[in-house]
Write a protein that holds these residues in place. Structure first.
Motif, short mmCIF file in Angstrom:
data_model
loop_
_atom_site.label_atom_id
_atom_site.label_comp_id
_atom_site.label_asym_id
_atom_site.label_seq_id
_atom_site.Cartn_x
_atom_site.Cartn_y
_atom_site.Cartn_z
N ASP A 78 -3.14 -0.16 0.30
CA ASP A 78 -2.15 -1.13 -0.14
C ASP A 78 -2.96 -2.33 -0.61
O ASP A 78 -3.80 -2.85 0.14
CB ASP A 78 -1.21 -1.54 1.00
CG ASP A 78 -0.29 -0.40 1.41
OD1 ASP A 78 0.30 0.24 0.52
OD2 ASP A 78 -0.17 -0.15 2.62
N SER A 107 -4.06 7.53 -3.04
CA SER A 107 -2.69 7.05 -3.20
C SER A 107 -2.71 5.55 -2.95
O SER A 107 -3.37 5.08 -2.01
CB SER A 107 -1.75 7.71 -2.19
OG SER A 107 -1.79 9.11 -2.37
N SER A 108 -2.02 4.77 -3.77
CA SER A 108 -2.09 3.33 -3.62
C SER A 108 -0.80 2.66 -4.02
O SER A 108 -0.03 3.17 -4.84
CB SER A 108 -3.23 2.77 -4.47
OG SER A 108 -3.41 1.39 -4.20
N THR A 109 -0.58 1.47 -3.43
CA THR A 109 0.52 0.61 -3.80
C THR A 109 -0.06 -0.76 -4.12
O THR A 109 -0.87 -1.29 -3.34
CB THR A 109 1.55 0.49 -2.66
OG1 THR A 109 2.07 1.80 -2.40
CG2 THR A 109 2.68 -0.44 -3.03
N LEU A 111 0.87 -4.68 -4.79
CA LEU A 111 1.98 -5.58 -4.49
C LEU A 111 1.64 -7.02 -4.84
O LEU A 111 0.56 -7.51 -4.47
CB LEU A 111 2.31 -5.54 -2.99
CG LEU A 111 2.67 -4.20 -2.41
CD1 LEU A 111 2.36 -4.16 -0.93
CD2 LEU A 111 4.14 -3.96 -2.64
#
Length: 137
Positions: A78, A107-109, A111
């Protein structure tokens, strides 16, 4: 073993996977947020999210090394950026993409947030990584 999944029925992500699957029995490391502080606790890159992202990734590399892992074994992140501007988020993501994290791809977010924990802090990254079997206990 890490299986990285890009779902054919979804829009293809540019440099990350939709999901990462790790078999049961694999050792995982859940890392605290990496922040843009040097070893003495001083903020690096005041006012500069790109420089802060570079420091955060350097610190993340140290965290990974300490648990016997590396960027190639990161399965999820994240990325928090103090900004509501897509161009700023994109500039930070470019730093992430240029790092070894892209090896996966993981996998990444990404923000945009209002603030982070340290005065002047603009970037923070949390991560989950596989610790390979050859790592020291």
């Amino acid at each position: 073993m890490i299986q990285r999944v890009t779902v054919p029925s979804l829009f293809p992500p540019p440099v990350y996977s939709h999901a990462s699957v790790v078999e049961a029995g694999t050792k995982l490391a859940f890392l605290a947020g990496s922040v843009p502080l040097d070893a003495d606790g001083n903020l690096v890159g005041a006012g500069d999210p790109v420089r802060q992202a570079e420091q955060v990734l350097a610190n993340l590399g140290e965290q990974l090394h300490a648990v016997g892992s590396d960027f190639a074994h990161v399965v999820s992140t994240d990325v928090y950026v103090v900004s509501g501007e897509p161009a700023v988020l994109s500039a930070v993501w470019d730093v992430v993409e240029a790092s070894g994290l892209r090896t996966g791809p993981h996998s990444s977010t990404l923000l945009g947030v209002a603030c982070l924990g340290y005065t002047g802090q603009l970037v923070e990254i949390t991560a989950t990584a596989v610790v390979p079997e050859h790592a020291k206990e």
